[in-house]
Design a protein around this motif. Structure first.
Motif, mmCIF file in Angstrom:
data_model
loop_
_atom_site.group_PDB
_atom_site.id
_atom_site.type_symbol
_atom_site.label_atom_id
_atom_site.label_comp_id
_atom_site.label_asym_id
_atom_site.label_seq_id
_atom_site.Cartn_x
_atom_site.Cartn_y
_atom_site.Cartn_z
ATOM 1 N N UNK A 147 42.857 35.039 42.158
ATOM 2 C CA UNK A 147 43.163 36.445 42.442
ATOM 3 C C UNK A 147 44.303 36.541 43.460
ATOM 4 N N UNK A 148 45.495 36.091 43.113
ATOM 5 C CA UNK A 148 46.608 36.046 44.077
ATOM 6 C C UNK A 148 46.926 37.423 44.654
ATOM 7 N N UNK A 149 47.205 37.436 45.943
ATOM 8 C CA UNK A 149 47.512 38.691 46.634
ATOM 9 C C UNK A 149 48.719 39.395 46.012
ATOM 10 N N UNK A 150 49.764 38.623 45.670
ATOM 11 C CA UNK A 150 50.967 39.260 45.138
ATOM 12 C C UNK A 150 50.700 39.911 43.784
ATOM 13 N N UNK A 197 42.393 53.085 44.881
ATOM 14 C CA UNK A 197 43.081 51.852 44.464
ATOM 15 C C UNK A 197 43.775 51.216 45.663
ATOM 16 N N UNK A 198 44.357 52.053 46.512
ATOM 17 C CA UNK A 198 45.019 51.525 47.708
ATOM 18 C C UNK A 198 44.020 50.812 48.612
ATOM 19 N N UNK A 199 42.752 51.250 48.585
ATOM 20 C CA UNK A 199 41.715 50.649 49.442
ATOM 21 C C UNK A 199 41.263 49.271 48.968
ATOM 22 N N UNK A 200 41.639 48.881 47.760
ATOM 23 C CA UNK A 200 41.140 47.623 47.195
ATOM 24 C C UNK A 200 41.839 46.431 47.838
ATOM 25 N N UNK A 201 41.050 45.525 48.342
ATOM 26 C CA UNK A 201 41.583 44.273 48.888
ATOM 27 C C UNK A 201 41.102 43.113 48.022
ATOM 28 N N UNK A 202 41.682 41.959 48.227
ATOM 29 C CA UNK A 202 41.299 40.775 47.462
ATOM 30 C C UNK A 202 39.821 40.443 47.651
ATOM 31 N N UNK A 203 39.277 40.752 48.835
ATOM 32 C CA UNK A 203 37.872 40.438 49.103
ATOM 33 C C UNK A 203 36.935 41.130 48.116
ATOM 34 N N UNK A 204 37.261 42.360 47.731
ATOM 35 C CA UNK A 204 36.425 43.065 46.759
ATOM 36 C C UNK A 204 36.340 42.277 45.454
ATOM 37 N N UNK A 205 37.476 41.777 44.990
ATOM 38 C CA UNK A 205 37.527 41.051 43.721
ATOM 39 C C UNK A 205 36.756 39.741 43.810
ATOM 40 N N UNK A 206 36.991 39.005 44.876
ATOM 41 C CA UNK A 206 36.331 37.713 45.045
ATOM 42 C C UNK A 206 34.817 37.890 45.135
ATOM 43 N N UNK A 207 34.382 38.880 45.896
ATOM 44 C CA UNK A 207 32.941 39.113 46.049
ATOM 45 C C UNK A 207 32.293 39.527 44.733
ATOM 46 N N UNK A 208 32.975 40.374 43.992
ATOM 47 C CA UNK A 208 32.401 40.799 42.708
ATOM 48 C C UNK A 208 32.292 39.603 41.761
ATOM 49 N N UNK A 209 33.358 38.831 41.676
ATOM 50 C CA UNK A 209 33.351 37.650 40.800
ATOM 51 C C UNK A 209 32.245 36.683 41.206
ATOM 52 N N UNK A 210 32.148 36.374 42.495
ATOM 53 C CA UNK A 210 31.149 35.404 42.962
ATOM 54 C C UNK A 210 29.719 35.897 42.773
ATOM 55 N N UNK A 211 29.532 37.202 42.773
ATOM 56 C CA UNK A 211 28.189 37.768 42.658
ATOM 57 C C UNK A 211 27.727 37.897 41.214
ATOM 58 N N UNK A 212 28.628 38.275 40.320
ATOM 59 C CA UNK A 212 28.193 38.688 38.985
ATOM 60 C C UNK A 212 28.593 37.743 37.846
ATOM 61 N N UNK A 213 29.621 36.949 38.001
ATOM 62 C CA UNK A 213 30.036 36.068 36.909
ATOM 63 C C UNK A 213 29.167 34.808 36.928
ATOM 64 N N UNK A 214 27.999 34.912 36.270
ATOM 65 C CA UNK A 214 27.029 33.824 36.237
ATOM 66 C C UNK A 214 26.577 33.572 34.795
#
Length: 693
Positions: A147-150, A197-214
């Motif tokens: 999930x690259x920042x750029x 959308x402006x409020x979205x940071x990379x942490x949101x994506x990483x946390x969602x992926x780590x929590x639900x992609x099982x």
């Protein structure tokens, strides 16, 4: 998926043959033959130790294999960062710990594959001979996303730009507001905004992926040129080490059903058209005993086929619209009904009436057999054609397992369609097509619609909302100071930018401005010469894209598609736009002006002046009540997507030889861009050759 293409061909032959024989004697209704059956391929199922459920559908006709992974989790409330779940899926393939996005794209292209990711999974298609390379890439994307920042920032900018563009699209607004209002207090009712959308940071994506992609909540559907044994071997090799974990569950109350029709109006100033969306939630799941008859009922009402009732009424009979449609969507949590069309403002009242009339007609009248048979044929043909896509086969196999459907549910689909009766159509219509629980969402000019729409509300009240589905209250009008007129506002503007004498001294004008689009710089050069010669040249990276030239009498436009002469009203309007300092010459140009009041524009009080050309073209100019400067121009334009509002906001006025010009122009509507003025030059003795056409 044995012999699937042969079966599809057989279906088409049967449908066409039945139609031809029916034409032999229209007075005799032929007895329907038995509905054809077909194979979609027998699916085989196994589960890995980590809980991943794998479905295999063999089809060795074509040397290709598709892989569809679905992560089956409950939706979540995204709150202040609405949009991050979708972004997680979009950016899943934007880079891994082993490959950059560019390297992923290059490998996909090199082996001629497809690879798409989305919020609840991913889909890929590859030739059999490239299976190993493809699965290496597929699982790298699944297990090692970075999930690259750029890439996140780039995607956020694109989404925000898309939202800004859609702010003036009435269909987009009506659909989003309808979605929010029918799904109160449910994740389906959350709609993203520029702020969320402006409020979205990379942490949101990483946390969602780590929590639900099982794996223990996921399904892998493999369709194509592969055996069950090979699929088992590949699944264990590539997915067996995927670590399972407990995944949170979420439950939500089904949205409350309306008691009586509601009317929600979103104001679109001076709109000449209204967008109507009649919508409400429905409890209709995949495989429901009513799902096929309900789908047929919706086909008859508003599928888009010319025999569908909404088209026949609102387009063919009344001539109110190009198209009127309805949707009845199944969902395991909350489905929905929606009926929609764009119509003229003056016929909005009756168009809503006709929608409700046709919805009630589905409930109160039996459909005739000929109509029912026609829509059965259309549905059967559409279903058969869809089976040519591996995604369809994967979806049907997934549905069969997930929803515990009978194994012959889809192979006997045509038989089920043929078995639907007129009485069943009426029965499901009474259950799922009900204007009495609907929200009638209308995007249009409230000054012309407010009173006429009240009668459709059970409470006699029209609820007002903004474009985000938030309730709005009528603002108290700001009174215009005594003695202020349209002409006095224009006089103040002329004085604020330099005065009439300085403007009259301008013999020619050259403005160079630049903007960016898709990472490329676009340059726009505009030339004007008294009294009304005009030229505009738009170029990208030094190459001319478009050129518009007006010599005072004749105008042409040149572009990639050749040369076109501008004629009619467009030419008459251009004559006015090309006139240097046209505000000084409105009387002789036949332009009328009217002061319509004061409004807030960018938190400033602004005089709203209506400008009407002799052709009827209407523009609204807004002038800062304090400074006199023009701060916005607004007009409605017709596009293939319908009527849109085009706005230009003016900033950073700078003085050039005694006259002020805006050096930053923000444009929104059909396209969104910032036009930065690089230079303004006055009286450079422009050659008439510039305006030759």
């Amino acid at each position: 998926m044995k012999n699937i293409k042969s079966y599809i061909a057989l279906i088409v032959i049967l449908v066409v043959s039945n139609s031809l024989f029916a034409q032999l004697d229209r007075s005799v209704q032929p007895n329907p033959g038995p509905a054809p059956q077909f194979e979609i391929g027998e699916y085989q199922h196994f589960t890995l130790d980590n809980g991943l459920q794998v479905i295999v559908v063999e089809n060795h006709k074509v040397p290709r294999i598709s892989y569809q992974l679905t992560v089956d989790v409950d939706p979540i409330m995204e709150k202040e960062a609405i949009g991050y779940v979708s972004l997680t899926g979009s950016l899943l393939r934007s880079g891994t710990t082993n490959k950059s996005k560019a390297e992923i794209d290059e490998l996909v292209d090199f082996i001629g594959a497809d690879l798409n990711t989305y919020q609840n999974g991913m889909y890929g298609l590859t030739l059999t001979k490239h299976k190993t390379a493809f699965l290496d890439l597929y699982t790298d994307v699944l297990f090692n996303p970075t999930f690259p920042e750029d890439e996140l920032e780039k995607e956020k900018k694109q989404r925000i730009s898309g939202l800004v563009s859609s702010k003036t699209n009435p269909g987009f607004i009506a659909n989003r507001v309808g979605q929010k209002l029918r799904n109160q207090d449910h994740p389906y009712g959350e709609i993203s905004t520029e702020e969320t959308i402006e409020n979205i940071s990379r942490d949101y994506l990483v946390n969602y992926y780590n929590t639900y992609f099982k794996p223990n909540v996921s399904y892998l559907v493999i369709v194509g040129d592969i055996t069950l044994n090979q699929a088992k071997e590949d699944a264990q090799k590539y997915f067996g080490n995927w670590q399972k974990a407990e995944v949170p569950k979420h439950e939500y109350q089904f949205p409350n059903k309306n008691v009586g029709t509601r009317v929600a109006l979103i104001h679109k100033e001076n709109a000449v058209q209204s967008y109507i969306n009649i919508t409400y939630p429905v409890n209709l799941k995949v495989g429901d005993k009513n799902s096929i008859s309900a789908a047929l009922a919706n086909d008859i009402l508003g599928s888009g086929v010319f025999s569908a009732r909404l088209i026949a009424n609102l387009r063919e009979d009344k001539g109110y619209t190009y198209g009127a449609y309805s949707d009845l969507q199944k969902d395991e949590l909350v489905g929905y009904f929606s009926a929609y069309a764009q119509v003229g403002t003056e016929v909005t009242d009756d168009a809503v009436h006709q929608f409700i009339f046709e919805m009630n007609r589905m409930k109160n009248e039996l459909v005739d057999q000929e109509t029912l048979d026609l829509f059965k044929t259309v549905r059967n043909g559409s279903f058969a054609r869809s089976l040519e896509k591996p995604q369809t086969i994967a979806r049907l196999a997934y549905n069969t397992l997930k929803y515990n459907l009978p194994e012959n549910y889809y192979p006997t689909y045509l038989e089920k369609v043929e078995a639907v009766t007129k009485e069943q159509i009426q029965s499901v219509s009474k259950r799922y097509i009900d204007p009495n629980q609907a929200i009638v969402v209308v995007v249009g000019d409230k000054t012309k619609l407010l009173d006429s729409l009240k009668k459709y509300s059970a409470k006699g009240v029209v609820e007002l909302y903004d474009i985000y589905g938030n309730p709005v209250k009528e603002k108290a009008k700001i009174s215009v100071p005594e003695g202020v007129t349209a002409q006095s506002v224009l006089n103040q503007y002329i004085e604020s930018i330099g005065g009439e004498e300085n403007l009259q001294n301008i013999e020619d004008l050259t403005i160079v401005a630049t903007t960016e689009m898709n990472g490329m710089e676009i340059t726009q050069k505009t030339y004007q010469k008294a009294p009304n010669k005009y030229a505009m040249i738009t170029s990208m990276n030094g190459n001319t894209m478009m050129q518009q030239v007006f010599n005072g009498e004749r105008a042409i436009m040149k572009g990639f598609q050749g040369e076109k002469e501008i004629i009619g009203d467009d030419l008459e309007n251009l004559k006015i736009d090309a006139t240097l300092n046209s505000e000084l010459k409105y009387d002789e140009l036949g332009v009328s002006v009217e002061l319509e009041g004061i409004e807030k524009i960018n938190e400033k009080d602004a005089y709203k002046v209506k400008i009407v050309n002799p052709t009827g073209k209407t523009t609204y100019n807004y002038f800062d009540a304090e400074t006199g400067l023009k701060i916005q121009t607004k007009q409605s334009i017709e596009t293939p997507q319908g009527e849109l509002t085009q706005k230009q906001n003016y900033y950073d006025y700078q003085e050039v030889e005694g006259v002020k010009f805006p050096f930053l122009i923000k444009i929104s509507g059909m396209q969104n861009m910032e036009l930065k003025v690089d230079s303004v030059k006055i009286n450079t003795e422009l050659s008439d050759d510039l305006f030759k056409n």
